[in-house]
Design a protein around this motif. Structure first.
Motif, PDB file in Angstrom:
ATOM      1  N   THR A 142       0.835  -1.216   0.000  1.00  0.00           N
ATOM      2  CA  THR A 142       0.000   0.000   0.000  1.00  0.00           C
ATOM      3  C   THR A 142       0.870   1.268   0.000  1.00  0.00           C
ATOM      4  O   THR A 142       0.611   2.193  -0.789  1.00  0.00           O
ATOM      5  N   ARG A 167       1.106   6.486  11.812  1.00  0.00           N
ATOM      6  CA  ARG A 167       2.491   6.008  11.970  1.00  0.00           C
ATOM      7  C   ARG A 167       2.528   4.495  12.138  1.00  0.00           C
ATOM      8  O   ARG A 167       3.368   3.951  12.863  1.00  0.00           O
ATOM      9  N   SER A 168       1.580   3.782  11.474  1.00  0.00           N
ATOM     10  CA  SER A 168       1.594   2.322  11.612  1.00  0.00           C
ATOM     11  C   SER A 168       2.751   1.738  10.808  1.00  0.00           C
ATOM     12  O   SER A 168       3.247   2.358   9.864  1.00  0.00           O
ATOM     13  N   VAL A 171       1.428   1.111   7.116  1.00  0.00           N
ATOM     14  CA  VAL A 171       1.187   2.187   6.140  1.00  0.00           C
ATOM     15  C   VAL A 171       2.002   3.461   6.438  1.00  0.00           C
ATOM     16  O   VAL A 171       2.879   3.845   5.662  1.00  0.00           O
ATOM     17  N   LEU A 196      -3.375  19.562  14.407  1.00  0.00           N
ATOM     18  CA  LEU A 196      -3.353  18.765  13.173  1.00  0.00           C
ATOM     19  C   LEU A 196      -3.776  19.598  11.951  1.00  0.00           C
ATOM     20  O   LEU A 196      -3.174  19.506  10.884  1.00  0.00           O
ATOM     21  N   ALA A 209      -3.656   8.164   6.534  1.00  0.00           N
ATOM     22  CA  ALA A 209      -3.725   6.716   6.804  1.00  0.00           C
ATOM     23  C   ALA A 209      -4.018   6.531   8.280  1.00  0.00           C
ATOM     24  O   ALA A 209      -3.167   6.120   9.068  1.00  0.00           O
ATOM     25  N   VAL A 210      -5.243   6.865   8.650  1.00  0.00           N
ATOM     26  CA  VAL A 210      -5.617   6.937  10.065  1.00  0.00           C
ATOM     27  C   VAL A 210      -6.704   5.919  10.422  1.00  0.00           C
ATOM     28  O   VAL A 210      -6.666   5.285  11.476  1.00  0.00           O
ATOM     29  N   GLY A 211      -7.688   5.789   9.551  1.00  0.00           N
ATOM     30  CA  GLY A 211      -8.816   4.899   9.845  1.00  0.00           C
ATOM     31  C   GLY A 211      -9.940   5.596  10.583  1.00  0.00           C
ATOM     32  O   GLY A 211     -10.727   4.959  11.266  1.00  0.00           O
ATOM     33  N   ILE A 212     -10.022   6.943  10.439  1.00  0.00           N
ATOM     34  CA  ILE A 212     -11.156   7.695  11.010  1.00  0.00           C
ATOM     35  C   ILE A 212     -11.903   8.340   9.837  1.00  0.00           C
ATOM     36  O   ILE A 212     -11.311   9.154   9.103  1.00  0.00           O
ATOM     37  N   LEU A 215     -11.881  12.390   8.684  1.00  0.00           N
ATOM     38  CA  LEU A 215     -11.212  13.194   9.727  1.00  0.00           C
ATOM     39  C   LEU A 215     -10.717  14.531   9.156  1.00  0.00           C
ATOM     40  O   LEU A 215     -10.843  15.586   9.779  1.00  0.00           O
ATOM     41  N   VAL A 230      -5.564   7.051   2.043  1.00  0.00           N
ATOM     42  CA  VAL A 230      -5.362   5.599   2.168  1.00  0.00           C
ATOM     43  C   VAL A 230      -6.518   4.956   2.937  1.00  0.00           C
ATOM     44  O   VAL A 230      -6.801   3.776   2.790  1.00  0.00           O
ATOM     45  N   GLY A 231      -7.201   5.738   3.738  1.00  0.00           N
ATOM     46  CA  GLY A 231      -8.240   5.203   4.627  1.00  0.00           C
ATOM     47  C   GLY A 231      -9.354   4.482   3.896  1.00  0.00           C
ATOM     48  O   GLY A 231      -9.773   4.895   2.808  1.00  0.00           O
ATOM     49  N   ILE A 232      -9.786   3.394   4.488  1.00  0.00           N
ATOM     50  CA  ILE A 232     -10.974   2.685   3.973  1.00  0.00           C
ATOM     51  C   ILE A 232     -11.886   2.459   5.177  1.00  0.00           C
ATOM     52  O   ILE A 232     -11.542   1.700   6.086  1.00  0.00           O
ATOM     53  N   ASP A 250     -10.378   8.744   4.806  1.00  0.00           N
ATOM     54  CA  ASP A 250     -10.066   9.533   6.005  1.00  0.00           C
ATOM     55  C   ASP A 250     -10.187  11.031   5.718  1.00  0.00           C
ATOM     56  O   ASP A 250      -9.963  11.863   6.597  1.00  0.00           O
ATOM     57  N   GLY A 271      -6.462   1.775  -3.127  1.00  0.00           N
ATOM     58  CA  GLY A 271      -6.806   0.350  -3.019  1.00  0.00           C
ATOM     59  C   GLY A 271      -6.331  -0.506  -4.188  1.00  0.00           C
ATOM     60  O   GLY A 271      -5.605  -1.481  -3.985  1.00  0.00           O
ATOM     61  N   THR A 274      -2.646  -1.572  -4.445  1.00  0.00           N
ATOM     62  CA  THR A 274      -2.045  -2.486  -3.469  1.00  0.00           C
ATOM     63  C   THR A 274      -1.761  -3.857  -4.094  1.00  0.00           C
ATOM     64  O   THR A 274      -0.644  -4.372  -3.970  1.00  0.00           O
TER      65      THR A 274
HETATM   66  P1  NAD Z   1      -3.666   1.696  12.313  1.00  0.00           P
HETATM   67  O1  NAD Z   1      -4.878   1.673  13.169  1.00  0.00           O
HETATM   68  O2  NAD Z   1      -2.642   0.641  12.504  1.00  0.00           O
HETATM   69  O3  NAD Z   1      -2.936   3.098  12.479  1.00  0.00           O
HETATM   70  C1  NAD Z   1      -3.661   4.290  12.517  1.00  0.00           C
HETATM   71  C2  NAD Z   1      -2.711   5.434  12.769  1.00  0.00           C
HETATM   72  O4  NAD Z   1      -3.470   6.625  12.814  1.00  0.00           O
HETATM   73  C3  NAD Z   1      -1.953   5.338  14.085  1.00  0.00           C
HETATM   74  O5  NAD Z   1      -0.585   5.537  13.853  1.00  0.00           O
HETATM   75  C4  NAD Z   1      -2.523   6.472  14.939  1.00  0.00           C
HETATM   76  O6  NAD Z   1      -1.539   7.110  15.751  1.00  0.00           O
HETATM   77  C5  NAD Z   1      -3.030   7.441  13.894  1.00  0.00           C
HETATM   78  N1  NAD Z   1      -4.147   8.237  14.388  1.00  0.00           N
HETATM   79  C6  NAD Z   1      -5.230   7.841  15.093  1.00  0.00           C
HETATM   80  N2  NAD Z   1      -6.024   8.865  15.378  1.00  0.00           N
HETATM   81  C7  NAD Z   1      -5.455   9.968  14.851  1.00  0.00           C
HETATM   82  C8  NAD Z   1      -5.786  11.348  14.813  1.00  0.00           C
HETATM   83  N3  NAD Z   1      -6.887  11.801  15.378  1.00  0.00           N
HETATM   84  N4  NAD Z   1      -4.955  12.175  14.176  1.00  0.00           N
HETATM   85  C9  NAD Z   1      -3.829  11.723  13.572  1.00  0.00           C
HETATM   86  N5  NAD Z   1      -3.463  10.438  13.579  1.00  0.00           N
HETATM   87  C10 NAD Z   1      -4.258   9.562  14.211  1.00  0.00           C
HETATM   88  O7  NAD Z   1      -4.199   1.706  10.807  1.00  0.00           O
HETATM   89  P2  NAD Z   1      -3.437   1.335   9.436  1.00  0.00           P
HETATM   90  O8  NAD Z   1      -3.297  -0.142   9.320  1.00  0.00           O
HETATM   91  O9  NAD Z   1      -2.245   2.187   9.292  1.00  0.00           O
HETATM   92  O10 NAD Z   1      -4.542   1.784   8.381  1.00  0.00           O
HETATM   93  C11 NAD Z   1      -4.953   3.130   8.265  1.00  0.00           C
HETATM   94  C12 NAD Z   1      -6.109   3.219   7.296  1.00  0.00           C
HETATM   95  O11 NAD Z   1      -5.675   2.762   6.022  1.00  0.00           O
HETATM   96  C13 NAD Z   1      -7.312   2.338   7.658  1.00  0.00           C
HETATM   97  O12 NAD Z   1      -8.506   3.005   7.271  1.00  0.00           O
HETATM   98  C14 NAD Z   1      -7.117   1.109   6.794  1.00  0.00           C
HETATM   99  O13 NAD Z   1      -8.342   0.461   6.491  1.00  0.00           O
HETATM  100  C15 NAD Z   1      -6.526   1.728   5.558  1.00  0.00           C
HETATM  101  N6  NAD Z   1      -5.713   0.787   4.750  1.00  0.00           N
HETATM  102  C16 NAD Z   1      -5.934   0.802   3.411  1.00  0.00           C
HETATM  103  C17 NAD Z   1      -5.205  -0.028   2.593  1.00  0.00           C
HETATM  104  C18 NAD Z   1      -5.453   0.003   1.111  1.00  0.00           C
HETATM  105  O14 NAD Z   1      -5.154  -0.925   0.407  1.00  0.00           O
HETATM  106  N7  NAD Z   1      -5.968   1.110   0.571  1.00  0.00           N
HETATM  107  C19 NAD Z   1      -4.257  -0.895   3.124  1.00  0.00           C
HETATM  108  C20 NAD Z   1      -4.016  -0.845   4.500  1.00  0.00           C
HETATM  109  C21 NAD Z   1      -4.764   0.012   5.303  1.00  0.00           C
END
Ligand code: NAD
Length: 299
Positions: A142, A167-168, A171, A196, A209-212, A215, A230-232, A250, A271, A274
């Protein structure tokens, strides 16, 4: 001015076509067919779809696809034995264990059991170490796909300010490393980051790439920013009918596109890149394992 849409689907089609040509060259010149093994534990519906799509696209690229489906209650020991067998299997060049795995298994132990040379997901610490050191290794799919979209959109990235939200290990961190390698000035934000909105406003490139869901708001974007979402996130969508859902990123797409110079949609942005990058990694891994120069395949 409204920003342009970065069509990840089309970029991925183009990339897969180039991979198919290079794979055909590998087969005809060297008689080697790349093999990708995907292991799925359990019956998570989303994972089932990912694994099926990976299998279809692997075959379309001219590669061998091996799928291993194990029941939910498989012991970790049995899964690790399966991975070790694939490490030894000469016709398997890439190994991917579909995450998430059931809770009784350690994701990290699984990652570390895969041979780094066959780790096409790029998550083994040896490969993340190579990436952090700016050395050649397997790059997570990704982040690699995101970086390709940015480069194909902007060209030279030297000196641009890239803001990465997240910072995962999967991603955020690898994307930051890739952008650093492209000579960006990189700011990595996370759940504890203050101000932010102000940081986002200073971005030339913004990767979320947050997952919110949504946001990042439209007024967090300065004119001319390139946005990679990147978020889904799956949300209920009663407007589409009872029980219906929709995917959102996101970033508030409709708000952000008014200021951005370009933006990836969700779905149809990062997506599709990937799986294309997974195939690219499998091809590269096959070359490395057989001492073949990748550049000779006409990619
Ligand atoms: P994760 O939960 O492991 O990491 C999320 C990161 O966001 C953490 O580092 C956290 O510190 C940060 N975060 C949380 N709240 C925050 C805020 N309010 N402000 C700033 N940063 C914040 O998630 P992940 O595995 O890195 O995935 C992130 C997103 O990407 C998800 O929506 C996931 O579904 C998506 N994803 C998409 C693909 C793709 O193929 N498109 C692949 C992997 C992940």
């Amino acid at each position: 001015m409204v920003g342009s849409i970065i069509d990840g689907k089309q970029h991925a089609i183009n990339l897969r076509e180039r991979i198919k040509i290079a794979t055909d060259n590998l087969i005809s010149k060297y008689g080697i067919t790349p093999g990708l093994a995907v292991v799925l534990v359990g019956t998570d519906p989303a994972s089932e779809i990912y694994v099926r799509n990976k299998g279809i696209q692997t075959k379309e690229a001219g590669m061998e696809s091996l799928e291993f489906r194990l029941p939910e209650d498989t012991s970790e020991e049995k899964l690790l034995k399966n991975v070790k067998d694939l490490n030894e299997n000469q016709s398997v060049n890439g190994i991917l264990v579909q995450f998430p795995v059931p809770e009784h298994m350690s994701q990290q132990r699984i990652i570390e059991t895969i041979l780094p040379s066959k780790d096409v997901d790029g998550l083994h610490p040896v490969n993340s170490g190579y990436l952090a050191s700016g050395l050649k290794g397997m790059v997570p799919c990704t982040p690699q796909g995101s970086a390709l979209l940015i480069k194909e959109t902007l060209g030279d990235l030297s000196g641009l300010h890239a803001v990465v939200l997240g910072r995962s290990n999967l991603v955020g961190k690898p994307i930051a490393q890739l952008l650093l390698k492209e000579n960006c000035t990189v700011t990595v934000c996370h759940s504890r980051t203050k101000n932010l909105k102000e940081v986002c406003l200073s971005a030339d490139i913004l990767v979320a790439a947050v997952g919110i869901p949504e946001l990042v708001k439209g007024d967090w974007i300065s004119p001319g920013t390139t946005i990679i979402d990147v978020g889904i996130n799956r949300l209920d969508a009663p407007e589409k009918g009872p029980g219906k859902t929709k995917l959102v990123g996101d970033v508030d797409y409709n708000g952000a596109i008014k200021n951005a110079s370009s933006i990836t949609p969700v779905p149809g942005g990062v997506g599709p890149m990937t799986i294309a990058c997974l195939l690219l990694n499998t091809l590269i891994a096959t070359c490395e394992q057989n001492n073949i120069e990748f550049s000779k395949l006409g990619f």
